[in-house]
Design a protein around this motif. Structure first.
Motif, PDB file in Angstrom:
ATOM      1  N   LEU A 120       0.804  -1.209   0.000  1.00 60.46           N
ATOM      2  CA  LEU A 120       0.000   0.000   0.000  1.00 60.46           C
ATOM      3  C   LEU A 120       0.845   1.270   0.000  1.00 60.46           C
ATOM      4  N   SER A 121       1.966   1.219   0.727  1.00 61.34           N
ATOM      5  CA  SER A 121       2.844   2.399   0.737  1.00 61.34           C
ATOM      6  C   SER A 121       3.444   2.651  -0.643  1.00 61.34           C
ATOM      7  N   LYS A 122       3.751   1.588  -1.367  1.00 61.28           N
ATOM      8  CA  LYS A 122       4.262   1.756  -2.728  1.00 61.28           C
ATOM      9  C   LYS A 122       3.188   2.351  -3.635  1.00 61.28           C
ATOM     10  N   SER A 162       3.505   5.962  -5.511  1.00 62.44           N
ATOM     11  CA  SER A 162       3.390   6.049  -6.970  1.00 62.44           C
ATOM     12  C   SER A 162       2.278   7.022  -7.380  1.00 62.44           C
ATOM     13  N   ILE A 163       1.145   7.003  -6.629  1.00 63.84           N
ATOM     14  CA  ILE A 163       0.057   7.944  -6.931  1.00 63.84           C
ATOM     15  C   ILE A 163       0.501   9.383  -6.692  1.00 63.84           C
ATOM     16  N   ALA A 164       1.244   9.587  -5.606  1.00 67.22           N
ATOM     17  CA  ALA A 164       1.729  10.941  -5.312  1.00 67.22           C
ATOM     18  C   ALA A 164       2.684  11.431  -6.392  1.00 67.22           C
ATOM     19  N   VAL A 165       3.532  10.549  -6.870  1.00 70.95           N
ATOM     20  CA  VAL A 165       4.475  10.945  -7.930  1.00 70.95           C
ATOM     21  C   VAL A 165       3.738  11.280  -9.201  1.00 70.95           C
ATOM     22  N   PRO A 213      -6.865  12.733   3.734  1.00 77.30           N
ATOM     23  CA  PRO A 213      -6.782  11.454   4.449  1.00 77.30           C
ATOM     24  C   PRO A 213      -7.803  10.426   3.977  1.00 77.30           C
ATOM     25  N   LEU A 214      -8.894  10.873   3.315  1.00 79.43           N
ATOM     26  CA  LEU A 214      -9.940   9.937   2.885  1.00 79.43           C
ATOM     27  C   LEU A 214      -9.791   9.511   1.430  1.00 79.43           C
ATOM     28  N   CYS A 215      -9.720  10.468   0.514  1.00 80.42           N
ATOM     29  CA  CYS A 215      -9.692  10.130  -0.914  1.00 80.42           C
ATOM     30  C   CYS A 215      -8.310  10.190  -1.529  1.00 80.42           C
ATOM     31  N   ARG A 216      -7.294  10.580  -0.762  1.00 84.26           N
ATOM     32  CA  ARG A 216      -5.908  10.604  -1.234  1.00 84.26           C
ATOM     33  C   ARG A 216      -5.708  11.523  -2.445  1.00 84.26           C
ATOM     34  N   SER A 217      -6.377  12.625  -2.471  1.00 87.01           N
ATOM     35  CA  SER A 217      -6.229  13.586  -3.571  1.00 87.01           C
ATOM     36  C   SER A 217      -5.690  14.913  -3.024  1.00 87.01           C
ATOM     37  N   TYR A 218      -5.000  15.636  -3.923  1.00 83.08           N
ATOM     38  CA  TYR A 218      -4.480  16.948  -3.524  1.00 83.08           C
ATOM     39  C   TYR A 218      -5.658  17.921  -3.360  1.00 83.08           C
ATOM     40  N   TYR A 219      -5.524  18.791  -2.414  1.00 77.07           N
ATOM     41  CA  TYR A 219      -6.687  19.618  -2.067  1.00 77.07           C
ATOM     42  C   TYR A 219      -6.282  21.079  -1.820  1.00 77.07           C
ATOM     43  N   GLN A 220      -7.342  21.926  -1.862  1.00 78.45           N
ATOM     44  CA  GLN A 220      -7.280  23.294  -1.338  1.00 78.45           C
ATOM     45  C   GLN A 220      -8.251  23.368  -0.168  1.00 78.45           C
TER      46      GLN A 220
END
Length: 360
Positions: free
Chosen positions: A252-254, A258-261, A347-354
């Motif tokens: 899961l950490s990988k 990868s999603i963050a990159v 923390p919930l959907c793992r997406s970048y936010y404002q």
């Protein structure tokens, strides 16, 4: 006078015949004429001068190369397969046999006669059957063929002769037989052992071949066929599971990294971050209210003091994210401190936010 002479000669003849018969009886009761008895047991041995003094000067050192032992070993192997007559040389005729009062012993049998006797024994199957005295197989033990075509162990016949004290066949009671050492029982035993070894080896090969066939060829029976394919599928699943890594946290950490990159790369391509307008925030807020989110997903506490009467003492500020999720401001800041990377994710959907701070 003539009558007296005739009577005297008859008396002398009777006396000679009586002496001859008595001598023959004495010789016949002795055990020296047995075929398997030791002829040296009754003879007196001279024990004088057995141990003689040997001078050291006459003794020579001999180097043992082993060649002599090898030659004797080969001779012993040849002698083991050789057939020979066991009877000693026939004894001298007694006076009764010379006078014709007693039948003389039969002459030694020739090689042709022994071949006929052996052929008769083979037809009867005496070597195949166990010994008639001990009721055991001949195996590799020496066996003796009698002139009456009966076969026995050499040791068994020797013990029988010593026990009875006379030469008489244990089967047909023939007296004054002749003996010959043969090896038919040993040959048959070797053939039997070779057949058993071959049978066991062939059975092992066939069983192994059948097991391999069962693993590759499905059976025709429906139940066995279903079981066969179930086992095959289970083997394939086990192989696939053995290749997988079971460490879920690492996996899961990988995925997160990868999603963050990927998101970081997309944002770099898009350029600067686009700020949301007030209308966009109103739409996001309406979407959040429709979800009816009451508790903070991080601390699991109510977001507004009106939601729970015990929380009136606290008035934490609520934060609205661009992904329409609500959090306590302090909880989100604490989460951002422990998160990795320059840009934070929800923390919930793992997406970048404002984010926008709302007052409770």
């Amino acid at each position: 006078a003539i009558c007296h002479k005739g009577l005297a000669s008859e008396r002398e003849g009777i006396a000679v015949s009586a002496v001859a018969l008595q001598d023959h009886i004495i010789h016949s009761h002795e055990l020296q004429d047995l075929s398997l008895a030791d002829p040296f047991k009754s003879r007196s041995r001279h024990n004088l001068n057995i141990y003689r003094c040997v001078k050291k000067e006459m003794v020579k050192a001999v180097v043992d190369t082993g060649l002599q032992r090898m030659s004797t070993h080969r001779k012993n192997k040849e002698d083991d397969e050789k057939e020979y007559v066991l009877d000693p040389s026939p004894p001298r005729l007694t006076l009764a046999q010379k006078l014709g009062l007693v039948e003389p012993p039969s002459l030694p049998l020739t090689a042709e006669e022994w071949a006929k006797i052996k052929q008769r024994s083979i037809q009867h199957g005496d070597s195949i059957q166990p010994c008639a005295i001990c009721k055991e197989e001949f195996a590799l033990q020496p066996q003796v063929l009698l002139s009456c075509s009966h076969v026995f162990h050499k040791a068994c016949l020797k013990a029988f002769e010593k026990f009875t004290g006379k030469k008489s066949c244990p089967m047909c009671r023939k007296k004054q037989y002749q003996t010959r050492v043969i090896h038919d029982g040993a040959r048959l035993y070797k053939i039997k052992c070779a057949i058993r070894i071959q049978a066991s080896w062939r059975g092992y090969v066939v069983r192994k071949w059948y097991k391999d066939l069962r693993k590759t060829v499905p059976p025709k029976d429906s139940k066995l066929r279903k079981q066969f394919f179930e086992e095959k599928v289970q083997q394939i699943n086990n192989r696939l599971l053995s290749t997988y890594d079971i460490d879920l946290d690492d996996f899961l950490s990988k995925i997160d990294s990868s999603i963050a990159v990927c998101r970081g790369a997309f944002q770099q391509l898009e350029g600067e971050e686009i700020l949301l307008s007030e209308n966009d925030w109103e739409k996001i807020q309406m979407q959040a209210f429709r979800q009816e989110i009451v508790d903070c997903p991080i601390c699991i506490m109510p977001l507004s003091p009106t939601a729970h009467p015990a929380c009136k003492l606290f008035s934490p500020q609520t934060v609205l994210l661009s992904c329409s999720h609500l959090f306590h401001h302090t909880c989100l800041e604490a989460f951002e401190e422990f998160s990795l990377g320059l840009q934070h994710i929800c923390p919930l959907c793992r997406s970048y936010y404002q984010k926008k701070v709302l007052k409770c």
